[in-house]
Design a protein around this motif. Sequence first.
Motif, PDB file in Angstrom:
ATOM      1  N   LEU A  77       0.825  -1.213   0.000  1.00 36.74           N
ATOM      2  CA  LEU A  77       0.000   0.000   0.000  1.00 36.74           C
ATOM      3  C   LEU A  77       0.855   1.256   0.000  1.00 36.74           C
ATOM      4  N   PHE A  78       2.048   1.169   0.608  1.00 32.53           N
ATOM      5  CA  PHE A  78       2.892   2.356   0.737  1.00 32.53           C
ATOM      6  C   PHE A  78       3.834   2.531  -0.456  1.00 32.53           C
ATOM      7  N   GLN A  79       3.460   1.952  -1.592  1.00 31.16           N
ATOM      8  CA  GLN A  79       4.110   2.336  -2.841  1.00 31.16           C
ATOM      9  C   GLN A  79       3.484   3.635  -3.327  1.00 31.16           C
ATOM     10  N   LEU A  80       4.277   4.466  -3.950  1.00 26.73           N
ATOM     11  CA  LEU A  80       3.869   5.849  -4.215  1.00 26.73           C
ATOM     12  C   LEU A  80       2.544   5.953  -4.977  1.00 26.73           C
ATOM     13  N   ASP A  81       2.403   5.248  -6.097  1.00 29.83           N
ATOM     14  CA  ASP A  81       1.190   5.385  -6.907  1.00 29.83           C
ATOM     15  C   ASP A  81      -0.044   4.918  -6.148  1.00 29.83           C
ATOM     16  N   LYS A  82       0.077   3.785  -5.517  1.00 29.95           N
ATOM     17  CA  LYS A  82      -1.067   3.210  -4.801  1.00 29.95           C
ATOM     18  C   LYS A  82      -1.449   4.077  -3.602  1.00 29.95           C
ATOM     19  N   PHE A  83      -0.437   4.530  -2.849  1.00 33.21           N
ATOM     20  CA  PHE A  83      -0.731   5.352  -1.683  1.00 33.21           C
ATOM     21  C   PHE A  83      -1.333   6.696  -2.102  1.00 33.21           C
ATOM     22  N   SER A  84      -0.851   7.236  -3.226  1.00 31.23           N
ATOM     23  CA  SER A  84      -1.398   8.515  -3.713  1.00 31.23           C
ATOM     24  C   SER A  84      -2.884   8.387  -4.012  1.00 31.23           C
ATOM     25  N   ASP A  85      -3.256   7.258  -4.626  1.00 36.80           N
ATOM     26  CA  ASP A  85      -4.682   7.033  -4.907  1.00 36.80           C
ATOM     27  C   ASP A  85      -5.474   6.825  -3.618  1.00 36.80           C
ATOM     28  N   TRP A  86      -4.868   6.150  -2.637  1.00 35.29           N
ATOM     29  CA  TRP A  86      -5.524   5.970  -1.337  1.00 35.29           C
ATOM     30  C   TRP A  86      -5.712   7.317  -0.643  1.00 35.29           C
ATOM     31  N   PHE A 122      -1.284  19.258  17.810  1.00 27.84           N
ATOM     32  CA  PHE A 122      -1.773  18.200  16.924  1.00 27.84           C
ATOM     33  C   PHE A 122      -1.580  18.653  15.480  1.00 27.84           C
ATOM     34  N   LYS A 123      -0.877  17.865  14.717  1.00 27.37           N
ATOM     35  CA  LYS A 123      -0.627  18.206  13.321  1.00 27.37           C
ATOM     36  C   LYS A 123      -0.870  16.979  12.444  1.00 27.37           C
ATOM     37  N   PRO A 124      -1.389  17.209  11.239  1.00 22.39           N
ATOM     38  CA  PRO A 124      -1.527  16.077  10.314  1.00 22.39           C
ATOM     39  C   PRO A 124      -0.156  15.557   9.913  1.00 22.39           C
ATOM     40  N   ILE A 125      -0.013  14.257   9.868  1.00 18.67           N
ATOM     41  CA  ILE A 125       1.269  13.669   9.467  1.00 18.67           C
ATOM     42  C   ILE A 125       1.529  13.924   7.987  1.00 18.67           C
ATOM     43  N   ILE A 126       0.484  13.822   7.185  1.00 22.71           N
ATOM     44  CA  ILE A 126       0.617  14.050   5.748  1.00 22.71           C
ATOM     45  C   ILE A 126      -0.182  15.301   5.390  1.00 22.71           C
ATOM     46  N   THR A 127       0.501  16.332   5.022  1.00 26.38           N
ATOM     47  CA  THR A 127      -0.169  17.610   4.704  1.00 26.38           C
ATOM     48  C   THR A 127      -0.473  17.755   3.224  1.00 26.38           C
ATOM     49  N   SER A 128       0.221  17.004   2.395  1.00 28.35           N
ATOM     50  CA  SER A 128      -0.026  17.021   0.958  1.00 28.35           C
ATOM     51  C   SER A 128       0.399  15.680   0.380  1.00 28.35           C
ATOM     52  N   LYS A 129      -0.071  15.403  -0.823  1.00 24.68           N
ATOM     53  CA  LYS A 129       0.241  14.121  -1.450  1.00 24.68           C
ATOM     54  C   LYS A 129       1.756  13.988  -1.651  1.00 24.68           C
ATOM     55  N   PRO A 130       2.351  12.865  -1.177  1.00 29.61           N
ATOM     56  CA  PRO A 130       3.799  12.672  -1.357  1.00 29.61           C
ATOM     57  C   PRO A 130       4.191  12.673  -2.841  1.00 29.61           C
ATOM     58  N   LYS A 131       5.345  13.308  -3.133  1.00 31.44           N
ATOM     59  CA  LYS A 131       5.776  13.424  -4.530  1.00 31.44           C
ATOM     60  C   LYS A 131       6.826  12.386  -4.903  1.00 31.44           C
ATOM     61  N   THR A 132       7.519  11.845  -3.909  1.00 25.71           N
ATOM     62  CA  THR A 132       8.549  10.838  -4.192  1.00 25.71           C
ATOM     63  C   THR A 132       8.388   9.663  -3.251  1.00 25.71           C
ATOM     64  N   GLN A 133       8.969   8.534  -3.668  1.00 26.59           N
ATOM     65  CA  GLN A 133       8.912   7.356  -2.817  1.00 26.59           C
ATOM     66  C   GLN A 133       9.693   7.571  -1.537  1.00 26.59           C
ATOM     67  N   GLY A 134      10.770   8.334  -1.619  1.00 22.56           N
ATOM     68  CA  GLY A 134      11.566   8.633  -0.431  1.00 22.56           C
ATOM     69  C   GLY A 134      10.773   9.423   0.594  1.00 22.56           C
ATOM     70  N   GLU A 135      10.048  10.400   0.111  1.00 24.30           N
ATOM     71  CA  GLU A 135       9.210  11.198   1.016  1.00 24.30           C
ATOM     72  C   GLU A 135       8.151  10.317   1.675  1.00 24.30           C
ATOM     73  N   LEU A 136       7.556   9.420   0.881  1.00 19.71           N
ATOM     74  CA  LEU A 136       6.535   8.520   1.419  1.00 19.71           C
ATOM     75  C   LEU A 136       7.141   7.550   2.425  1.00 19.71           C
ATOM     76  N   ASP A 137       8.340   7.045   2.145  1.00 21.13           N
ATOM     77  CA  ASP A 137       8.998   6.134   3.080  1.00 21.13           C
ATOM     78  C   ASP A 137       9.235   6.796   4.420  1.00 21.13           C
ATOM     79  N   SER A 138       9.583   8.075   4.376  1.00 21.14           N
ATOM     80  CA  SER A 138       9.823   8.827   5.613  1.00 21.14           C
ATOM     81  C   SER A 138       8.532   8.949   6.418  1.00 21.14           C
TER      82      SER A 138
END
Length: 808
Positions: A77-86, A122-138
């Motif tokens: 699920l945490f692959q960039l394309d799939k997670f972006s759609d999620w 309290f802050k959202p962990i993801i504020t915008s759609k990740p642009k790279t796999q590295g950013e998503l991995d983080s």
Amino acid sequence: MWAFLASTILRRRWIILTVLGLITASMIYFAFKVEITYEFAKLLPDNDSTSIEYKNFKKKFGFDGNVFVIGIQEEDLFQLDKFSDWYDLSNSIKKINGIQEVVSVARLYNINKNDSLGKFVFKPIITSKPKTQGELDSLTHIITKLPFYDGVLFNQKTHSTLMAITFEKKELNTKNRLAIVDSIKTLMNGFSNKYKVAVHYSGMPYIRTAIAQKISHEMVLFLCLALLVTFLILFMFFRSILPVVFSMLVVIVGVIWSFGTIVLLGYKISVLSGLIPPLIIVIGIPNCILLLNKYHTEFSKHGNQMLALKLMVEKIGISLFFANVTTAIGFAVFCFTDSQILVEFGLVASLNVMATYVISLLLVPIMFSFLPAPSVKNTKHLRAKAISKVLETVDYWVHHYRKTIYIIVGLIIVFSIIGLSRIQVLGYVVDDLPQKDPIYLDMKYFEKNFHGVLPFEISIDTKKENGVFADNGRTLYKINNLQKLLAMYPEFSKPFSVVEGIKWANQAYKDGNAKFYRLPGAVDLTKIASYASEAKDKQSSFKGFIDSTKRFTRVSVQMADVGSIRMKELVEELRPRIDSVFNFDYEQKQWLPAAEKYDVSLTGNSLMFLKGNDFLVTNLVESVFLAIILISLVMFTLFMSFPMVLISVVPSLIPLLLTAGLMGYFNIHLKPSTILIFSIAFGISSDGTLYFLTKYRQEFKNNQWSISKTVSIALKETGVSMIYTSIILFCGFSIFSASSFGGTAALGILISVTLLVAYCSNLILLPCFLLSLEKKLTGKAFLQEPLIQIYDEDEDIELEDLKIGKID
């Protein structure tokens, strides 16, 4: 009276048709306003202690069971394309009108410590759609290091994750929820089809929505099946289209009235009341059969159509009235329970059984008065060789093989009692659904990966303001111990409470180190409290877990659908253990003083189901006995003889005993949906008893007090109608076996079998009783006049003396 009524019906045909037409038109208007209920059935009365506790709980903390969950099992699920759609999917669902909040791995918050401000943020962990796999991995690393969400939103061991969707309260119990759920599923289907991922849906809002849709679809299905089955059987009997068409018209009017009655009484269609319209068809058709058989019989005697119609009403009207009364009693006894769903079902069904009787008694003679007189072909069914042969055989049996019949009945009773001893009182929240149904399968998915979706709540009253946080967090440590206790049971999910929030805050206070996700000591608890007191932006996240005075709090868990037996065991085991957690001082080794004791109560939808199931079973058992008593009183009123009451009740009780035995042998559990069978079946099966005994009493004096001869005549005269009726009822109730609800299917099958056996019992066992008790039945008690005089054919006026006036 009945002679006057018959004449009035035929002389005032147009007035009666006009009145019936106006009433039916009004009922059609109301029928179009009928609605499906989107709430779970209210099983417990308002004054029940469990119901009161649940209401108080909702008043303090809001609704439980208002979360719609969507689950997927996907390792990448945490692959960039799939997670972006999620991510896009989660935000698209949030924008649907009627959705309050969406929580998923793409929409999570984290607690951050701000030392300069001295507060948590309290802050959202993801504020915008990740642009790279590295950013998503983080971001993924941050999410998986938050134990707060592990076991609640994702299961790292099974690679499962869920999306929790909260409905706005105003949409939760309205038909708008159907459109909302459909919109969500449409969006989810796009994701599922793109990535070939199985999607699982559950949660109380979804289950209620899916069941409401099934009720709507099945009600239409049953109506169509009932009409088709009765049409085919009627045509097979009468071999003529006119009796079939006009009989169908009678029950269709009855169906319209039933829908109108539901609306006029302010009710909605539920899983039970949705059965009433097809039931009216199945129960109403025998009225038409009995009336038409009598009409054809009388016409065959003298060939006078109007006289035949008049005598039809006179001779069959009152016995048909009491037959419908016994059927209505089988439903009306539910009105004496304290369960809203049963009261609604019983009241609407009993009223419309009697309404359909009135409709048939008025419409059948009126409609057939406008039609041509019956031909020889129309009355051929009265001389059916196969049925005549069956009745002759039965007559021979009851006169020559009574002992054999009694031995067989005795063996059936023994067989049934053994089966009865094996019955279990057991119910599940979704056990009315087959195990291959998507709702059932999806629930099992969530039970496997998240330990269930059914709400189980523990409400805690500290008895003082700020009691949740007072005394250096004493209550918090007790709640933590409670959560450890709950974790020992595989039936429960990870608990959710203010303690989990404090553990999360402690992790944040320790710079996000996951090993500090635990309840801190008293010193750190004070420091965390100072940081938390300044954080106002997301305090609403825990508003549903503590009241404004901080006196009351809750521990919320989800649980598996373990069934009422295991549920009862869990509750009985947990209550004393929870009491010891909160009210036993282990240092002093003594119970706390009464003034210091906590009030801890178990509640939630799961417990409401358990209590409601037990409550209904108890009430329905009582309703069966009440039906037997009331119908026995009706029989006594008609025959003024205790032996006749006994004779009339026993043949209808034995089929009930056999049905209970079969339930035990085939492991069909006793629960609200199956226990309904007994009072309904007893009420309907008593009709056959009434038809036979009424005819028996009419013929008794005419045949010089000869029970043997009278029994033979009663079998011949009533047997045809009883066979027709039994076939209609058997096939009619069998249509409910097509239901996707297990309880409804079982109800259809078991009532069909019960009624078939009951009518066989009335045709075989009832005459045997009459012949065996011949001396007792010719005594003074039996010969005295009943309170209500049933039409006696001995008092018929001779045909040549009749003067038939012109009928307008």
